[in-house]
Design a protein around this motif. Structure first.
Motif, mmCIF file in Angstrom:
data_model
loop_
_atom_site.group_PDB
_atom_site.id
_atom_site.type_symbol
_atom_site.label_atom_id
_atom_site.label_comp_id
_atom_site.label_asym_id
_atom_site.label_seq_id
_atom_site.Cartn_x
_atom_site.Cartn_y
_atom_site.Cartn_z
ATOM 1 N N TRP B 303 0.957 -1.159 -0.102
ATOM 2 C CA TRP B 303 -0.002 0.028 -0.081
ATOM 3 C C TRP B 303 1.124 1.352 0.089
ATOM 4 O O TRP B 303 2.022 1.278 0.495
ATOM 5 C CB TRP B 303 -0.964 -0.093 1.394
ATOM 6 C CG TRP B 303 -1.866 -1.145 1.277
ATOM 7 C CD1 TRP B 303 -1.754 -2.450 1.575
ATOM 8 C CD2 TRP B 303 -3.337 -0.957 1.034
ATOM 9 N NE1 TRP B 303 -2.740 -3.017 1.382
ATOM 10 C CE2 TRP B 303 -3.924 -2.379 1.009
ATOM 11 C CE3 TRP B 303 -4.219 0.094 0.702
ATOM 12 C CZ2 TRP B 303 -5.317 -2.557 0.946
ATOM 13 C CZ3 TRP B 303 -5.489 -0.204 0.365
ATOM 14 C CH2 TRP B 303 -5.907 -1.453 0.366
ATOM 15 N N ARG B 304 0.225 2.242 -0.617
ATOM 16 C CA ARG B 304 1.126 3.482 -0.578
ATOM 17 C C ARG B 304 0.764 4.006 0.959
ATOM 18 O O ARG B 304 -0.004 3.589 1.547
ATOM 19 C CB ARG B 304 0.208 4.577 -1.447
ATOM 20 C CG ARG B 304 0.659 4.389 -2.748
ATOM 21 C CD ARG B 304 -0.319 5.451 -3.459
ATOM 22 N NE ARG B 304 -0.191 5.042 -5.033
ATOM 23 C CZ ARG B 304 0.774 5.072 -5.841
ATOM 24 N NH1 ARG B 304 1.913 5.655 -5.657
ATOM 25 N NH2 ARG B 304 0.612 4.677 -7.041
ATOM 26 N N PRO B 305 1.535 5.025 1.367
ATOM 27 C CA PRO B 305 1.231 5.550 2.620
ATOM 28 C C PRO B 305 -0.099 6.054 2.751
ATOM 29 O O PRO B 305 -0.726 6.657 1.808
ATOM 30 C CB PRO B 305 2.408 6.830 2.841
ATOM 31 C CG PRO B 305 3.067 6.543 1.623
ATOM 32 C CD PRO B 305 2.841 5.966 0.679
ATOM 33 N N ARG B 306 -0.631 5.781 4.218
ATOM 34 C CA ARG B 306 -2.056 6.250 4.368
ATOM 35 C C ARG B 306 -2.648 7.173 4.001
ATOM 36 O O ARG B 306 -3.733 7.590 3.366
ATOM 37 C CB ARG B 306 -2.508 5.790 5.817
ATOM 38 C CG ARG B 306 -3.864 6.289 6.259
ATOM 39 C CD ARG B 306 -3.800 5.982 7.724
ATOM 40 N NE ARG B 306 -3.790 4.623 8.002
ATOM 41 C CZ ARG B 306 -4.901 3.800 8.261
ATOM 42 N NH1 ARG B 306 -6.193 4.257 8.171
ATOM 43 N NH2 ARG B 306 -4.796 2.670 8.448
ATOM 44 N N GLU B 307 -1.558 8.484 4.325
ATOM 45 C CA GLU B 307 -2.285 9.976 3.717
ATOM 46 C C GLU B 307 -2.283 10.104 2.273
ATOM 47 O O GLU B 307 -2.746 11.054 1.773
ATOM 48 C CB GLU B 307 -1.337 10.851 4.309
ATOM 49 C CG GLU B 307 0.403 10.965 3.872
ATOM 50 C CD GLU B 307 1.383 9.678 4.453
ATOM 51 O OE1 GLU B 307 0.378 9.201 5.321
ATOM 52 O OE2 GLU B 307 2.448 9.727 4.597
ATOM 53 N N GLU B 308 -1.960 9.187 1.430
ATOM 54 C CA GLU B 308 -2.169 9.374 0.009
ATOM 55 C C GLU B 308 -3.336 8.471 -0.531
ATOM 56 O O GLU B 308 -3.617 8.551 -1.807
ATOM 57 C CB GLU B 308 -0.975 8.797 -0.738
ATOM 58 C CG GLU B 308 0.208 9.603 -0.481
ATOM 59 C CD GLU B 308 1.518 9.210 -1.180
ATOM 60 O OE1 GLU B 308 1.689 8.249 -2.039
ATOM 61 O OE2 GLU B 308 2.644 9.526 -0.593
ATOM 62 N N TRP B 309 -4.195 7.904 0.534
ATOM 63 C CA TRP B 309 -5.183 6.957 -0.187
ATOM 64 C C TRP B 309 -6.469 7.799 -0.633
ATOM 65 O O TRP B 309 -6.688 8.749 -0.047
ATOM 66 C CB TRP B 309 -5.841 6.077 0.903
ATOM 67 C CG TRP B 309 -4.726 5.077 1.517
ATOM 68 C CD1 TRP B 309 -3.476 4.656 0.854
ATOM 69 C CD2 TRP B 309 -4.756 4.216 2.545
ATOM 70 N NE1 TRP B 309 -3.187 3.565 1.536
ATOM 71 C CE2 TRP B 309 -3.705 3.109 2.694
ATOM 72 C CE3 TRP B 309 -5.868 3.958 3.634
ATOM 73 C CZ2 TRP B 309 -3.498 2.437 3.562
ATOM 74 C CZ3 TRP B 309 -5.573 3.018 4.557
ATOM 75 C CH2 TRP B 309 -4.598 2.161 4.640
#
Lengths: 350, 336
Positions: B303-309
């Motif tokens: 997964w991408r970092p959560r802030e980029e979701w």
């Protein structure tokens, strides 16, 4: 050759905007269910499926393939598609039964006109070399046609408003119609022109919708419904795509199709005229006198779902036979700019 | 094609939608009749063709509309003519010949018997009437395309014309050669909606969840969920949270560079079947050499970092091997 009858019709509500996808699945699933309930058939009973829709309208490639999800096409089905109004899909299905290849067929059309700018999308049905590159919009072209008749004294603005007023009065009784507020002719004529010479009431609304018609051989039809609507004639003809070389105040292709289909002596006619003056042209071409009830459903001026409005004319006309209120009816569908291509069907009580 | 990011509408449960602009440059061979016509336009001349009944058709038609006979006799006509009918376009659309309100008109050019459909830049509907005389406004640099006729203007007035639009990129020819192809760029702007089921799936992705739905008839679990089960034709309903682990069912190694490619070849595009799902989706398998990827390989999402979701499967950059033993072929053969 086998006789063919309409045994069922269903449609989605005609609305200005749906939240669904442009592949029609959300509109089609409930209307398939409704028509199966009405005829007692299930998907396994359908010998041939045929649809009408447009990828330009849907804004995606192969939208009609995505629409097949609504059928639940397993085991694999016998299926076809036309990139035009589903009335022409019905013609293909009629041939399949006529030739004895299948006994039943389900025809459907769908379109989400609200996803784009309809009058601009329709420019893409024009000649691609010298006309479509100008992006002539569908309302502009209809306006040219309306003015020709107005200035030649073939019809008046009042005649046009009367078509709109009658349509809306009838639509008040049609729960599927989009424009259902009755209105007086004088009130309509007081409104400003929006695309001189056309007023808003002269132009069919932008509509999302879908419709489905089930056909069966006349033999099979008698087992399914009490009063099948037998198609005694169905023909389509086309006029030149060169708009400037034909007489736009007449519809020779409608005249020819009606002659070939054996039209005449009908009591009800459902006409696919997306502009008021086009209904006047069609009535003349079809020789429909004052005694013929035109568009008891309200017609396309009260709901014009692209690629199913023509099919719905056949469904609405057939319904008058199915419900026992008429013996012999006419249905008309159009495709292309300024009534370029026209289909005429005559349906009778068995 | 280009897609803007999905926009959340006002109510949280309404389906997601986003605009999409689709475009394509249609390239068409002109053939002998339209070829004469467009090559004459390039020289600021307008040609018609004589029909079986003697009528002169402008624009020329390849075959007579009545007799279907091939037509070959070209006739020069004027670039002035008479308006036979008109309609007012108060709100011009993208791509139309004039950007301010204008009239569509059927124009019979002097010497022609049929009418040409084109735009008349007259400023106001009060300046329009049937029977009025109009003349062509030519492009500064004609290229051999119908758009060399920019528009028509009233012949008896000198209205302040709009600045001439640049010549359209609409014709192709070899140096010194006649025009044999016309190009017409077509663009459409569509507001696409995801289905209600897809919208729930996309919103779950924004929370880092993989949401599938089970068909109430056949019991199959679809991710993304569908408006209708393609086998049974009914909406998928029961929601199923799926893990971010699964297997590679089938794959291909991409060795060919292409426009817009984001990863350096060779790399692997694979069908990933999540544990508990019945349909695989396409994603990338990275984190090992391409030649190590195989059918049945166990993989886990990265997964991408959560802030980029956001509401997209791109929250998962790729899948990579877990190191667990491969799934036996028999366990996924029916998903191929």
């Amino acid at each position: 050759m086998k006789d063919v009858a309409v045994v069922g019709f269903a449609q989605a509500p005609n609305v200005r905007r749906t939240h669904g996808t442009t592949n029609g699945v959300e509109m089609l699933v409930p209307v398939f269910r409704e028509v199966f309930d009405r005829t007692g058939l299930s998907k396994q009973d359908i010998g041939f499926w045929c649809s009408g829709s447009s990828d330009y309208l849907a804004g995606r490639a192969f939208s009609f393939v995505a629409a097949v999800d609504a059928i639940g096409a397993f085991p694999p089905i016998h299926e076809s598609h036309v990139e035009m109004d589903a009335a022409w899909a019905l013609y293909e299905a009629w041939l399949k039964i006529r030739t004895g290849e299948v006994d039943t067929a389900l025809v459907y059309g769908f379109g989400k006109s609200s996803a784009g700018t309809l009058r601009r999308v329709l420019a893409l049905q024009l000649d691609p070399y010298v006309t479509a590159p100008l992006w002539p919009d569908s309302i502009g072209i209809a306006g040219l046609q309306a003015r020709l008749g107005l200035e030649a004294g073939l019809w008046s603005e009042k005649d046009m408003a009367e078509v709109a007023a009658r349509s809306r009065a009838d639509a008040a009784g049609n729960p599927y119609a989009q424009v259902r507020e009755p209105v007086e002719v004088a009130e309509l004529l007081d409104a400003p022109v929006v695309a001189d010479p056309l007023r808003a009431h002269d132009i069919a609304p932008v509509t999302d919708g879908a419709a489905v018609v089930v056909l069966a051989s006349a033999e099979r039809a008698r087992d399914l419904v009490e009063r099948p609507a037998v198609i005694t004639g169905i023909e389509h003809r086309v006029d030149s795509p060169a708009l400037g070389s034909r007489d736009l105040t007449r519809s020779p292709s409608t005249e020819a199709a009606a002659r070939a289909a054996g039209a005449g002596e009908v009591t009800v006619a459902e006409l696919h005229a997306p502009f008021t003056h086009q209904e006047l042209i069609l009535r003349e071409a079809l020789g429909l006198g004052a005694g013929v009830r035109i568009n008891p459903s309200g017609g396309p001026l009260t709901g014009n779902p692209m690629f199913s409005a023509g099919l719905a004319r056949i469904g609405e006309a057939a319904t008058r036979i199915l419900d026992g209120t008429a013996e012999r009816v006419l249905a008309h569908a159009t495709s292309g700019p300024a009534l370029q291509q026209n289909l005429v069907a005559v349906l009778e009580r068995d | 094609m280009s897609a803007a990011g999905t926009e959340a509408p006002e109510t949280p449960e309404a389906p997601l939608s986003a605009p999409l602009e689709v475009g394509f440059d249609y390239t068409r061979s002109v053939g002998p009749v339209l070829g004469e016509f467009v090559n004459a336009l390039r020289e600021r001349r307008i040609l018609g063709v004589r029909g079986s009944d003697g009528r002169v058709h402008v624009p020329p038609v390849e075959y007579d509309p009545g007799t279907a006979r091939a037509l070959t006799e070209f006739v020069a006509v004027a670039d002035e003519g008479t308006v036979l009918s008109w309609s007012w376009n108060a709100e011009p659309l993208d791509g139309q010949p004039v950007t301010r309100p204008f009239a569509w008109a059927l124009i019979r050019l002097d010497g022609a018997d049929t009418a040409l459909l084109h735009a008349v830049d007259a400023g106001s509907p009060s300046a329009m009437r049937t029977g009025m005389r109009v003349r062509a406004r030519w492009a500064d640099e004609p290229v051999g395309h119908i758009r060399d006729l920019v528009s028509f203007v009233p012949a008896d007035a000198s209205p302040e014309p709009e600045p001439a639009p640049p010549s359209p990129p609409v014709a192709e020819r070899g140096e010194g050669e006649p025009v044999s192809t016309v190009i017409t760029p077509i663009t459409l702007r569509i507001q696409h909606s995801a289905s209600p089921e897809e919208s729930r799936y996309l919103r779950a992705l924004a929370e880092g969840r993989l949401l599938g739905q089970r068909c109430p008839v056949c019991g199959k679990v679809y991710i993304p969920p569908r408006g209708a089960c393609p086998v049974d034709g009914v909406p998928t309903e029961e929601e199923v949270d799926l893990p971010d682990t699964g297997i590679v069912t089938t794959f291909c190694i991409v060795n060919v560079p292409f426009l817009g490619q984001r990863i350096k070849p060779p790399y692997v595009a694979a069908y990933v079947l999540l544990d508990g799902a019945d349909i695989a989706f396409l994603h990338l398998v990275l984190g090992c050499a391409a030649e190590e990827v195989r059918m049945g390989l166990r993989v886990r999402a990265v997964w991408r970092p959560r802030e980029e979701w956001s509401t997209t499967l791109e929250n998962i950059t790729h899948f990579e091997p877990t190191g667990e033993p491969d799934a036996p072929y028999e366990s996924f053969a029916h998903h191929l």
